[in-house]
Design a protein around this motif. Structure first.
Motif, PDB file in Angstrom:
ATOM      1  N   PHE A  42      -7.469   5.560  11.111  1.00 15.19           N
ATOM      2  CA  PHE A  42      -8.451   4.838  10.305  1.00 15.19           C
ATOM      3  C   PHE A  42      -8.029   4.732   8.840  1.00 15.19           C
ATOM      4  O   PHE A  42      -8.300   3.730   8.177  1.00 15.19           O
ATOM      5  N   LEU A  43      -7.384   5.771   8.316  1.00 17.19           N
ATOM      6  CA  LEU A  43      -7.019   5.792   6.899  1.00 17.19           C
ATOM      7  C   LEU A  43      -5.732   5.033   6.606  1.00 17.19           C
ATOM      8  O   LEU A  43      -5.532   4.560   5.488  1.00 17.19           O
ATOM      9  N   ALA A  44      -4.869   4.915   7.591  1.00 16.52           N
ATOM     10  CA  ALA A  44      -3.549   4.324   7.355  1.00 16.52           C
ATOM     11  C   ALA A  44      -3.616   2.913   6.777  1.00 16.52           C
ATOM     12  O   ALA A  44      -2.889   2.613   5.815  1.00 16.52           O
ATOM     13  N   PRO A  45      -4.455   1.998   7.305  1.00 15.77           N
ATOM     14  CA  PRO A  45      -4.482   0.645   6.702  1.00 15.77           C
ATOM     15  C   PRO A  45      -4.872   0.658   5.229  1.00 15.77           C
ATOM     16  O   PRO A  45      -4.290  -0.083   4.422  1.00 15.77           O
ATOM     17  N   PHE A  46      -5.858   1.485   4.876  1.00 11.50           N
ATOM     18  CA  PHE A  46      -6.302   1.529   3.487  1.00 11.50           C
ATOM     19  C   PHE A  46      -5.244   2.164   2.581  1.00 11.50           C
ATOM     20  O   PHE A  46      -5.028   1.710   1.452  1.00 11.50           O
ATOM     21  N   VAL A  47      -4.596   3.209   3.062  1.00 13.93           N
ATOM     22  CA  VAL A  47      -3.513   3.821   2.283  1.00 13.93           C
ATOM     23  C   VAL A  47      -2.374   2.826   2.098  1.00 13.93           C
ATOM     24  O   VAL A  47      -1.803   2.696   1.004  1.00 13.93           O
ATOM     25  N   LEU A  48      -2.049   2.089   3.159  1.00 18.90           N
ATOM     26  CA  LEU A  48      -0.973   1.102   3.080  1.00 18.90           C
ATOM     27  C   LEU A  48      -1.320  -0.006   2.092  1.00 18.90           C
ATOM     28  O   LEU A  48      -0.481  -0.412   1.267  1.00 18.90           O
ATOM     29  N   LEU A  49      -2.551  -0.513   2.157  1.00 17.67           N
ATOM     30  CA  LEU A  49      -2.968  -1.566   1.225  1.00 17.67           C
ATOM     31  C   LEU A  49      -2.973  -1.062  -0.218  1.00 17.67           C
ATOM     32  O   LEU A  49      -2.610  -1.800  -1.147  1.00 17.67           O
ATOM     33  N   THR A  50      -3.403   0.199  -0.414  1.00 16.86           N
ATOM     34  CA  THR A  50      -3.405   0.761  -1.765  1.00 16.86           C
ATOM     35  C   THR A  50      -1.995   0.873  -2.316  1.00 16.86           C
ATOM     36  O   THR A  50      -1.727   0.539  -3.482  1.00 16.86           O
ATOM     37  N   LEU A  51      -1.073   1.331  -1.473  1.00 18.03           N
ATOM     38  CA  LEU A  51       0.320   1.425  -1.911  1.00 18.03           C
ATOM     39  C   LEU A  51       0.907   0.046  -2.184  1.00 18.03           C
ATOM     40  O   LEU A  51       1.613  -0.164  -3.174  1.00 18.03           O
ATOM     41  N   LEU A  52       0.561  -0.912  -1.312  1.00 24.91           N
ATOM     42  CA  LEU A  52       1.172  -2.230  -1.395  1.00 24.91           C
ATOM     43  C   LEU A  52       0.671  -3.030  -2.587  1.00 24.91           C
ATOM     44  O   LEU A  52       1.441  -3.746  -3.242  1.00 24.91           O
ATOM     45  N   PHE A  53      -0.635  -2.911  -2.889  1.00 27.73           N
ATOM     46  CA  PHE A  53      -1.225  -3.767  -3.912  1.00 27.73           C
ATOM     47  C   PHE A  53      -1.610  -3.034  -5.195  1.00 27.73           C
ATOM     48  O   PHE A  53      -2.123  -3.666  -6.115  1.00 27.73           O
ATOM     49  N   GLN A  54      -1.386  -1.723  -5.247  1.00 27.42           N
ATOM     50  CA  GLN A  54      -1.742  -1.000  -6.468  1.00 27.42           C
ATOM     51  C   GLN A  54      -0.576  -0.184  -7.016  1.00 27.42           C
ATOM     52  O   GLN A  54      -0.127  -0.420  -8.144  1.00 27.42           O
ATOM     53  N   TYR A  55      -0.081   0.750  -6.234  1.00 28.98           N
ATOM     54  CA  TYR A  55       0.910   1.672  -6.774  1.00 28.98           C
ATOM     55  C   TYR A  55       2.311   1.052  -6.850  1.00 28.98           C
ATOM     56  O   TYR A  55       3.026   1.268  -7.840  1.00 28.98           O
ATOM     57  N   ILE A  56       2.696   0.297  -5.856  1.00 27.43           N
ATOM     58  CA  ILE A  56       4.000  -0.367  -5.929  1.00 27.43           C
ATOM     59  C   ILE A  56       4.031  -1.394  -7.059  1.00 27.43           C
ATOM     60  O   ILE A  56       5.003  -1.442  -7.835  1.00 27.43           O
ATOM     61  N   PRO A  57       2.987  -2.245  -7.229  1.00 20.79           N
ATOM     62  CA  PRO A  57       2.990  -3.146  -8.392  1.00 20.79           C
ATOM     63  C   PRO A  57       3.022  -2.408  -9.732  1.00 20.79           C
ATOM     64  O   PRO A  57       3.663  -2.881 -10.679  1.00 20.79           O
ATOM     65  N   LEU A  58       2.341  -1.254  -9.820  1.00 20.90           N
ATOM     66  CA  LEU A  58       2.403  -0.479 -11.056  1.00 20.90           C
ATOM     67  C   LEU A  58       3.819   0.021 -11.321  1.00 20.90           C
ATOM     68  O   LEU A  58       4.290   0.016 -12.468  1.00 20.90           O
ATOM     69  N   PHE A  59       4.500   0.443 -10.269  1.00 24.55           N
ATOM     70  CA  PHE A  59       5.884   0.886 -10.428  1.00 24.55           C
ATOM     71  C   PHE A  59       6.769  -0.276 -10.874  1.00 24.55           C
ATOM     72  O   PHE A  59       7.612  -0.132 -11.782  1.00 24.55           O
ATOM     73  N   VAL A  60       6.598  -1.445 -10.253  1.00 24.82           N
ATOM     74  CA  VAL A  60       7.384  -2.624 -10.634  1.00 24.82           C
ATOM     75  C   VAL A  60       7.065  -3.037 -12.071  1.00 24.82           C
ATOM     76  O   VAL A  60       7.954  -3.422 -12.843  1.00 24.82           O
ATOM     77  N   LEU A  61       5.775  -2.939 -12.440  1.00 23.84           N
ATOM     78  CA  LEU A  61       5.368  -3.278 -13.804  1.00 23.84           C
ATOM     79  C   LEU A  61       6.049  -2.364 -14.820  1.00 23.84           C
ATOM     80  O   LEU A  61       6.559  -2.823 -15.852  1.00 23.84           O
ATOM     81  N   ALA A  62       6.043  -1.057 -14.526  1.00 22.46           N
ATOM     82  CA  ALA A  62       6.689  -0.109 -15.432  1.00 22.46           C
ATOM     83  C   ALA A  62       8.194  -0.358 -15.512  1.00 22.46           C
ATOM     84  O   ALA A  62       8.801  -0.262 -16.589  1.00 22.46           O
ATOM     85  N   ARG A  63       8.795  -0.704 -14.401  1.00 27.29           N
ATOM     86  CA  ARG A  63      10.245  -0.996 -14.407  1.00 27.29           C
ATOM     87  C   ARG A  63      10.553  -2.250 -15.228  1.00 27.29           C
ATOM     88  O   ARG A  63      11.484  -2.266 -16.033  1.00 27.29           O
ATOM     89  N   ASP A  64       9.745  -3.289 -15.040  1.00 26.68           N
ATOM     90  CA  ASP A  64      10.012  -4.542 -15.754  1.00 26.68           C
ATOM     91  C   ASP A  64       9.746  -4.425 -17.254  1.00 26.68           C
ATOM     92  O   ASP A  64      10.327  -5.174 -18.047  1.00 26.68           O
ATOM     93  N   SER A  65       8.851  -3.500 -17.644  1.00 28.19           N
ATOM     94  CA  SER A  65       8.492  -3.402 -19.063  1.00 28.19           C
ATOM     95  C   SER A  65       9.643  -2.922 -19.935  1.00 28.19           C
ATOM     96  O   SER A  65       9.599  -3.091 -21.151  1.00 28.19           O
ATOM     97  N   VAL A  66      10.666  -2.344 -19.341  1.00 31.29           N
ATOM     98  CA  VAL A  66      11.810  -1.858 -20.127  1.00 31.29           C
ATOM     99  C   VAL A  66      13.031  -2.740 -19.900  1.00 31.29           C
ATOM    100  O   VAL A  66      14.163  -2.328 -20.183  1.00 31.29           O
ATOM    101  N   HIS A  67      12.785  -3.950 -19.377  1.00 26.76           N
ATOM    102  CA  HIS A  67      13.875  -4.896 -19.164  1.00 26.76           C
ATOM    103  C   HIS A  67      13.533  -6.223 -19.833  1.00 26.76           C
ATOM    104  O   HIS A  67      12.367  -6.519 -20.109  1.00 26.76           O
ATOM    105  N   GLU A  68      14.568  -6.999 -20.067  1.00 29.24           N
ATOM    106  CA  GLU A  68      14.418  -8.328 -20.659  1.00 29.24           C
ATOM    107  C   GLU A  68      15.126  -9.329 -19.766  1.00 29.24           C
ATOM    108  O   GLU A  68      16.317  -9.201 -19.495  1.00 29.24           O
TER     109      GLU A  68
END
Length: 319
Positions: A42-68
């Protein structure tokens, strides 16, 4: 004669040792595994969606912020460290955008919070057809921001409904959306109209949680409506006030559709909200790294503002 130690122990009976819980049987272990697997399913879909649409984008955002780099050639990204963050505090358009957003946020909160409370007090009374009235008040909240912004653009345009009415009465048309002195005011009023229903519903829940005995005792003591509102209602809905203020602050910081649809950030940057500025920086100016750095600063700013608000509005009331 005092009894000896051995006699006292004999009178108490044999000494008992604490029981050791028996080890789980094989059936109990199988049941626990099945329960854990079911919960994980029951929890797996919600954990997957949270990782996919929240934590992974935050990681990508932090990575892109130090690049040009540009979106046309993302493979040519160049590491620039904190350059993008330093640039935020020297770029005039970004600083103007933060200032416009701060003014919009303060004006929006000053209007929507007390108006939502007064509307909730009114709806909490004995009104005919209260359900219909509450539905009408809450309807703009569930309406798409794009639809609301488009509707208000039609009404406030130079040849829109409002100016048509003004022209019919012999008055000069007003440049609601093309004058830097009125554009931000028009957007504030539109956002208040859209969100005051949510504030009222939240306050209504807080009002209905106030014990009826408190209100009855104040009426017996001769307190008038305004005295009851100021000395009883306002303090006892302070927890709800914290929630409303934080939610409305987040809404103000995320405002994008009004600037995008109604004014495109103008005139002269007077409605260049920070979210619209991030959008323009990333997709029009082709500076996604700089836009990512601004996004992180906005995220940190939103967290700090929310924490300060919760601290300042901290209440001692508990009922």
């Amino acid at each position: 004669m005092t009894a000896t130690l051995s006699e006292r122990q004999a009178a108490k009976g044999p000494r008992r040792h604490p029981t050791v819980p028996a080890r789980a049987t094989a059936g109990q272990r199988r049941y626990r595994r099945r329960t854990a697997l079911t919960a994980s399913g029951f929890l797996a879909p919600f954990v997957l969606l949270t990782l996919l649409f929240q934590y992974i984008p935050l990681f990508v955002l932090a990575r892109d912020s130090v690049h040009e780099y540009t979106l046309f050639n993302p493979d040519a990204a160049e590491f620039v460290g904190a350059k993008n963050f330093v640039r935020i505090f020297s770029d005039p358009d970004t600083l103007q955008s933060f200032g416009v957003t701060a003014v919009f946020m303060v004006a929006f909160l000053v209007i929507v919070v007390p108006l939502g409370l007064l509307l909730a007090v009114y709806l909490n009374g004995k009104l005919p057809a209260r359900g219909i009235v509450r539905t009408v008040v809450f309807l703009p909240v569930v309406t798409s921001s794009v639809v609301v912004a488009t509707m208000w653009t039609f009404m406030l345009a130079q040849t829109g409904l409002v100016n048509g009415v003004l022209g019919g009465t012999g008055l000069e048309p007003v440049a609601f959306l093309t004058d830097k002195n009125t554009a931000l005011i028009a957007i504030v009023l539109m956002c208040v109209w859209q969100q005051v229903g949510l504030a009222a519903v939240l306050f209504l829940g807080g009002l209905q949680a106030i014990p009826a005995e408190v209100q009855e005792a104040s009426e017996i003591d001769g307190a008038g409506p305004l005295q009851r509102l100021w000395h009883i209602t306002v303090p006892m809905v302070s927890r709800t006030t914290v929630l409303v203020v934080v939610m409305m602050t987040v809404f103000a910081l995320q405002a994008f559709a009004p600037a995008f649809i109604m004014t495109t950030g103008g005139p002269e940057g007077s409605t260049n909200f920070i979210m619209y500025h991030i959008y323009r920086t990333a997709f029009f100016l082709q500076e996604p790294g700089f836009a990512s750095a601004i996004s992180i600063v906005v995220l940190v700013f939103a967290l700090l503002v929310s924490l300060v608000q919760m601290r300042l509005l901290k209440t001692k009331w508990n009922y």
